[in-house]
Design an enzyme around this catalytic site. Structure first.
Site, mmCIF file in Angstrom:
data_model
loop_
_atom_site.group_PDB
_atom_site.id
_atom_site.type_symbol
_atom_site.label_atom_id
_atom_site.label_comp_id
_atom_site.label_asym_id
_atom_site.label_seq_id
_atom_site.Cartn_x
_atom_site.Cartn_y
_atom_site.Cartn_z
ATOM 1 N N ASP A 1 -10.241 -4.150 -5.130
ATOM 2 C CA ASP A 1 -9.546 -3.131 -4.146
ATOM 3 C C ASP A 1 -10.211 -1.812 -4.284
ATOM 4 O OD1 ASP A 1 -7.955 -1.380 -3.009
ATOM 5 O OD2 ASP A 1 -5.972 -2.276 -3.833
ATOM 6 N N SER B 1 0.992 -1.358 0.084
ATOM 7 C CA SER B 1 0.169 -0.080 0.073
ATOM 8 C C SER B 1 0.920 1.323 0.086
ATOM 9 C CB SER B 1 -1.148 -0.139 1.142
ATOM 10 O OG SER B 1 -2.158 0.727 1.147
ATOM 11 N N HIS C 1 -8.137 -4.563 -0.981
ATOM 12 C CA HIS C 1 -6.843 -4.050 -0.505
ATOM 13 C C HIS C 1 -5.854 -4.753 0.431
ATOM 14 C CE1 HIS C 1 -4.366 -0.651 -0.923
ATOM 15 N NE2 HIS C 1 -4.255 -0.449 0.230
HETATM 16 C C1 MLT Z 1 -1.496 5.849 -0.156
HETATM 17 O O1 MLT Z 1 -2.019 6.832 0.547
HETATM 18 O O2 MLT Z 1 -0.185 5.549 -0.438
HETATM 19 C C2 MLT Z 1 -2.544 5.032 -0.777
HETATM 20 O O3 MLT Z 1 -3.614 5.732 -0.561
HETATM 21 C C3 MLT Z 1 -2.437 3.648 -0.036
HETATM 22 C C4 MLT Z 1 -2.774 4.053 1.703
HETATM 23 O O4 MLT Z 1 -1.841 4.120 2.133
HETATM 24 O O5 MLT Z 1 -3.927 3.783 2.001
#
Ligand code: MLT
Length: 215
Positions: A163, A113, A194
């Site tokens: 996701d 992520s 996700h």
């Molecule tokens: C981010 O902010 O890098 C992406 O949206 C993934 C997350 O951390 O939720």
């Protein structure tokens, strides 16, 4: 086998965990957690993916409501582009320092992520910092992307079919962006949201085994 875990966090630029390689010779892993995680989160995943590798796991320095991240965002999926650049460079500098401190070859990043997004930014901005990357639920971190030379980098992008955070076309755009810069990119969509599943583990482990076989 006993593996000593050092919490050598006092003098390098990021709080981090480091686990030496049980059997040196395998590419080290740089483990990059998601929003709200820390340096402990991905150690078990790293060990499962590459049992013989050294593991280097920093904690993101940006706090969002008390939750560590690797760069600032303005909203869900909307990134502060200047901060992405600054933080990707800062992390690449840390990787160079840690390599010198611990005697490491260029690492393969394993990011989830937000951690996958900073790894993608490092690939685009500081390609020398990484030997490759497993990007779990990654999206485009920088738009437009800088042109770089990723000729030696191998990248696996694992995207979730359901996701709610990463649109499929965004993940596909990241794959095209990294390929255009010369990386050997494989993108696999797993039946997941996700969060990570056993499919991710199986795909990442197979890719990691193939990478080891190619070296
Ligand atoms: C981010 O902010 O890098 C992406 O949206 C993934 C997350 O951390 O939720």
């Amino acid at each position: 086998m006993t593996i000593s875990t050092l919490n050598a966090n006092s003098t390098l630029a990021f709080t981090h965990r480091f686990e030496p390689a049980p059997h040196p010779g395998v590419a080290p892993l740089l483990l990059l957690h998601g929003t709200g995680g820390d340096e402990n989160d991905l150690l078990p995943l790293g060990r499962a993916l590459s049992p013989d590798a050294a593991l280097l796991s920093p904690r993101g320095k940006v706090l969002e409501g008390g939750m560590p991240r690797f760069f600032r965002r303005l909203a869900e999926g909307v990134f502060d582009q200047e901060d992405v650049k600054r933080r990707a460079n800062e992390l690449a500098d840390f990787v160079a320092e840690a390599r010198a401190r611990y005697g490491l070859a260029p690492p393969v990043a394993v990011g989830f992520s937000n951690g996958a997004n900073i790894a993608a930014a490092m690939l685009l901005l500081r390609p020398e910092a990484l030997a490759g990357a497993v990007l779990l639920r990654a999206m485009v971190p920088l738009d437009p992307a800088p042109a770089g030379d990723l000729a030696v980098a191998r990248v696996l992008i694992l995207s979730g079919a359901m996701d709610p955070i990463v649109p499929a076309d965004n993940a596909a755009a990241l794959a095209r962006m990294l390929s255009a810069n010369g990386a050997a990119v494989e993108q696999v969509t797993v039946p997941a949201g996700h969060g990570l599943t056993q499919s991710d583990l199986a795909q990442a482990r197979a890719w990691m085994n193939a990478l080891r076989g190619n070296r």
